[in-house]
Design an enzyme around this catalytic site. Sequence first.
Site, short mmCIF file in Angstrom:
data_model
loop_
_atom_site.label_atom_id
_atom_site.label_comp_id
_atom_site.label_asym_id
_atom_site.label_seq_id
_atom_site.Cartn_x
_atom_site.Cartn_y
_atom_site.Cartn_z
N ASP A 33 0.85 -1.18 0.00
CA ASP A 33 0.00 0.00 0.00
C ASP A 33 0.90 1.24 0.00
O ASP A 33 1.89 1.30 0.71
CB ASP A 33 -0.91 0.00 1.24
CG ASP A 33 -2.05 1.00 1.11
OD1 ASP A 33 -3.20 0.57 0.97
OD2 ASP A 33 -1.77 2.23 1.15
N ILE A 34 0.51 2.24 -0.77
CA ILE A 34 1.32 3.47 -0.90
C ILE A 34 1.35 4.26 0.41
O ILE A 34 2.29 5.03 0.65
CB ILE A 34 0.77 4.32 -2.07
CG1 ILE A 34 1.85 5.26 -2.62
CG2 ILE A 34 -0.47 5.10 -1.67
CD1 ILE A 34 1.46 5.90 -3.95
N GLY A 97 -15.75 3.01 3.16
CA GLY A 97 -14.39 3.55 3.04
C GLY A 97 -13.66 3.13 1.79
O GLY A 97 -12.46 3.39 1.66
N GLN A 98 -14.35 2.49 0.86
CA GLN A 98 -13.67 2.09 -0.38
C GLN A 98 -13.37 3.32 -1.23
O GLN A 98 -14.26 4.13 -1.50
CB GLN A 98 -14.55 1.10 -1.18
CG GLN A 98 -13.81 0.54 -2.40
CD GLN A 98 -14.61 -0.54 -3.14
OE1 GLN A 98 -15.75 -0.84 -2.79
NE2 GLN A 98 -14.01 -1.11 -4.17
N HIS A 104 -10.18 -5.35 -3.76
CA HIS A 104 -8.89 -5.61 -3.13
C HIS A 104 -9.08 -6.02 -1.67
O HIS A 104 -10.04 -5.62 -1.03
CB HIS A 104 -7.96 -4.40 -3.21
CG HIS A 104 -8.56 -3.12 -2.70
ND1 HIS A 104 -9.44 -2.37 -3.46
CD2 HIS A 104 -8.44 -2.47 -1.52
CE1 HIS A 104 -9.81 -1.31 -2.77
NE2 HIS A 104 -9.24 -1.34 -1.59
P1 5GP Z 1 -9.77 1.26 0.09
O1 5GP Z 1 -10.03 2.43 0.99
O2 5GP Z 1 -10.33 1.44 -1.29
O3 5GP Z 1 -10.13 -0.05 0.71
O4 5GP Z 1 -8.20 1.18 -0.03
C1 5GP Z 1 -7.46 1.75 -1.06
C2 5GP Z 1 -6.01 1.69 -0.66
O5 5GP Z 1 -5.22 1.92 -1.81
C3 5GP Z 1 -5.61 2.77 0.36
O6 5GP Z 1 -5.08 2.13 1.52
C4 5GP Z 1 -4.55 3.59 -0.37
O7 5GP Z 1 -3.49 3.99 0.46
C5 5GP Z 1 -4.09 2.67 -1.48
N1 5GP Z 1 -3.67 3.33 -2.70
C6 5GP Z 1 -4.31 4.34 -3.35
N2 5GP Z 1 -3.64 4.69 -4.46
C7 5GP Z 1 -2.56 3.87 -4.52
C8 5GP Z 1 -1.49 3.73 -5.46
O8 5GP Z 1 -1.39 4.43 -6.47
N3 5GP Z 1 -0.56 2.77 -5.19
C9 5GP Z 1 -0.63 1.97 -4.09
N4 5GP Z 1 0.34 1.06 -3.93
N5 5GP Z 1 -1.63 2.06 -3.19
C10 5GP Z 1 -2.58 3.00 -3.41
#
Ligand code: 5GP
Length: 123
Positions: A33-34, A97-98, A104
């Site tokens: 994760d970034i 929170g997505q 993923h």
């Molecule tokens: P969600 O909130 O959709 O479950 O999680 C999305 C996750 O993707 C977040 O934890 C965010 O830090 C990560 N993320 C968003 N953009 C990028 C990216 O460009 N690269 C990587 N490696 N992670 C990302």
Amino acid sequence: MSYDTDNVFAKILRNELPSKRVYEDEHALAFHDINPATPVHILVIPKGEYVDYDHFLENASAEEIVGFFKAVRHVAREMGVNEDGYRLVTNKGERAGQIVFHFHVHIFGGRPLGGMIKRVKEE
Ligand code: 5GP
């Protein structure tokens, strides 16, 4: 919701955006994760075009589903968190929170994770 082929994880899959990959097979790709929330914070994504968990389970083949979740297990073991324990999270929908609409699973580990979600005091 229809799948947006320009979402960031689709771009990572196509190598249009860089990522720190840790594992790849025919069903899944895993990368850091970034913005890690824990010392180990890995995202595992299926290779197919699925918006979220519900969409994945509805549309993916049994082989894809099993292959994906086996990859999640494999990555957790490879990252060294199996022994001490880890948490899997998937956010389904904006309200949960997505923010990236390619299904993923987050693997969190590497430190004690505490309780799950803070309880909101009922009125
Ligand atoms: P969600 O909130 O959709 O479950 O999680 C999305 C996750 O993707 C977040 O934890 C965010 O830090 C990560 N993320 C968003 N953009 C990028 C990216 O460009 N690269 C990587 N490696 N992670 C990302």
